[in-house]
Scaffold this active site. Structure first.
Site, PDB file in Angstrom:
ATOM      1  CE1 TYR A 263      36.751  36.685  50.805  1.00 49.55           C
ATOM      2  CE2 TYR A 263      36.639  34.750  49.386  1.00 49.55           C
ATOM      3  CZ  TYR A 263      36.013  35.752  50.099  1.00 49.55           C
ATOM      4  OH  TYR A 263      34.653  35.816  50.108  1.00 49.55           O
ATOM      5  CG  ASP A 298      37.752  43.914  50.876  1.00 57.27           C
ATOM      6  OD1 ASP A 298      36.603  43.440  50.911  1.00 57.27           O
ATOM      7  OD2 ASP A 298      38.602  43.564  50.044  1.00 57.27           O
ATOM      8  CE  LYS A 370      37.482  45.428  44.875  1.00 60.98           C
ATOM      9  NZ  LYS A 370      37.060  44.070  45.209  1.00 60.98           N
TER      10      LYS A 370
END
Length: 518
Positions: A263, A298, A370
């Site tokens: 990330y 995501d 998640k």
């Protein structure tokens, strides 16, 4: 779990093997290097805390002192342990002396390495024992209250003021939330230090500090007792201080940490070498502390198309799984991330979202996945937005997602109010209750839209993983294979904080935590 998607399990295993090879290859680099953040984390785990007269955190003061003396490659432990033998002081007292200019750590005559390690190990074992007790406390509380079955309702507080966050967090718990995430203030991931103390002036979130962690943990323990159910606490273990925040979370009994291997590289332009070394130690700490990590796949879908690039999400999940295993994190603590982010105008988009979520559930059956709500295509029309969130809620209950980040109907307009959060919780609880067993009652049409979509994404993920295995992870990131973002191997923030380890390098916490020995 019986497969509803008719997935090709041979391809799943081949993809996992590719990811394992990618992680093992990258780990060779990780094992040979340390960073300023890793060494500051070691300082914190040895009990060093506080700031100097200029407000500089003492872990930074100590590591900067060692770096100035060209000693970082040997590691902070050796120099702190040597100073302990010389001065008979604690690591905290030594740090305070360094801050006053009374000690130059790299200039003290060196004791025998065996004696140094023995001295530091006493302190390290005490810290590790304390983290182990925190984990036991969490497990005792979950036994006392009982752990909720089904999706955990995850909500965010982000006022900038920890004391106001506490008010909102308690209100959210009373409304039905199970997990409270305290969003970090804008830009904290790019700070190469951790602010100190309770803070009241964050922007778009609240500073992640150890005192803020302690205050919120205390508040959520109080509301847990009031409600008779355990409320989990989340923060953000990413950025230039990734392992330090992991250590603070372990010391203050956080339960969930945003902690992705890639990330920071992709979305914060942090140097890839720095991030990959830092993520390993952060995950060793999180694994030992019993913290569930949440990965950030995501985010790929906020910059790339969710239909065209869905396979990059799955490929990243495979890679994050293997990095987590190398750091000692069991599958039960891998909150692998994905999201409901397709264009709502897409015909049969719900079926494609359902295929993606069911695929993640089947491929990672033990992981507390998640699942993130629609954000990219949220609209100022709050009624439509509420319906988008309802469809997202339906996919969660139909596919057995575990950590469910609630969508907010006003997300496209402003930071949601407390009443917006209440409506979102009400929406999710209504759907989860009304459709509780729906997923068990349905099957998917053989070779229908859902099955074809899942296998298409799986095959494309496997092809991508084969490419990454050939090229190596560093080269892949340079080429922009994830989220269409290219990062140069020697670019980004924090590269100057990476050093190759000397043969005398020592970090007792990796062995104590990864080996599970106290």
């Amino acid at each position: 779990m019986k497969s509803k998607l008719n997935l090709n399990w041979e391809i799943v295993e081949k993809a996992r093997e590719c990811a394992r090879n990618i992680a093992n290859d990258t780990q060779k680099f990780i094992d040979k290097h340390t960073t300023v953040a890793v060494e500051r984390t070691v300082c914190r785990l040895l009990g060093i805390d506080g700031v100097d007269e200029f407000g500089v955190p003492l872990p930074n003061v100590v590591v900067d002192n060692i770096k100035k003396g060209n000693g970082l490659s040997v590691g902070a432990v050796i120099y702190i342990g040597n100073a302990m033998l010389h001065t008979k002081l604690t690591p905290q007292e030594i740090a305070e002396r360094v801050a006053k200019g009374e000690i130059e750590l790299t200039k003290l005559p060196m004791h025998d390495l065996f004696d140094i390690k023995l001295e530091v190990l006493k302190v390290a074992k005490q810290t590790v024992e304390g983290i182990k007790k925190n984990r036991q406390t969490r497990e005792e509380l979950l036994r006392k209250y009982g752990d909720k079955q089904g999706p955990l309702l995850y909500v965010i507080v982000a006022t900038g003021n920890i004391y106001e966050d506490i008010v909102q967090a308690k209100a959210a718990a009373r409304q039905g939330a199970d997990v409270i995430a305290v969003i970090r203030t804008t830009g904290q991931s790019l700070l190469d230090y951790v602010p100190y103390g309770a803070t009241t002036e964050g922007f778009g979130g609240t500073y992640a500090t150890q005192e803020n962690f302690r205050l919120m943990r205390k508040a959520l323990d109080e509301v847990s007792e009031e409600l008779g159910r355990y409320i989990r606490l989340t923060n953000y273990c990413s950025g230039l201080c990734m392992p330090e925040i992991a250590a603070m979370g372990a010391l203050e009994r956080l339960d969930v940490m945003l902690n992705d291997a890639l990330y920071g590289i992709l979305f914060r332009d942090i140097n890839m070498k720095r991030t990959l070394v830092d993520q390993f130690f952060s995950r060793v700490i999180n694994g030992f502390a019993g913290v569930i990590i949440n990965t950030g796949e995501d985010n790929y879908l906020t910059t790339a198309d969710a239909v065209e690039e869905a396979h990059t999400v799955l490929a990243s999940q495979f890679i994050n799984e293997q990095f987590a295993l190398l750091a000692g994190i069991p599958e039960e603590q891998m909150g692998l991330g994905h999201a409901f982010e397709m264009n709502p105008d897409l015909k049969n988009g719900f079926l494609l979202e359902l295929a993606q979520a069911q695929m993640a559930r089947e491929i990672f059956p033990k992981a507390p996945l998640k699942y993130m709500p629609p954000t990219k295509f949220m609209t100022g029309n709050i009624f439509k937005g509420h319906i988008q969130d309802a469809l997202f809620n339906m996919v969660t209950i139909m596919t057995g997602q575990r950590i469910h980040l609630l969508g907010m109907l006003t997300e496209a307009i402003h930071t949601p109010f407390m009443q917006d959060r209440a409506l979102s919780i009400e929406n999710a609880r209504y759907i989860f209750n009304n459709m509780e067993s729906f997923g068990d009652e349905i099957e998917f049409k053989k070779d229908g839209i859902i099955q074809r979509r899942a296998n298409e994404v799986l095959n494309k993920a496997y092809e991508l993983l084969k490419e990454i295995e050939r090229e190596g992870l560093f080269r892949t990131l340079e080429q922009g294979k994830f989220a269409n973002i290219k990062r140069p191997i020697n670019g980004g923030k924090g590269l100057e904080g990476v050093v190759e380890k000397d043969e005398k390098y020592y970090n007792p916490f990796i062995e104590l935590m990864l080996g599970g020995r106290i």
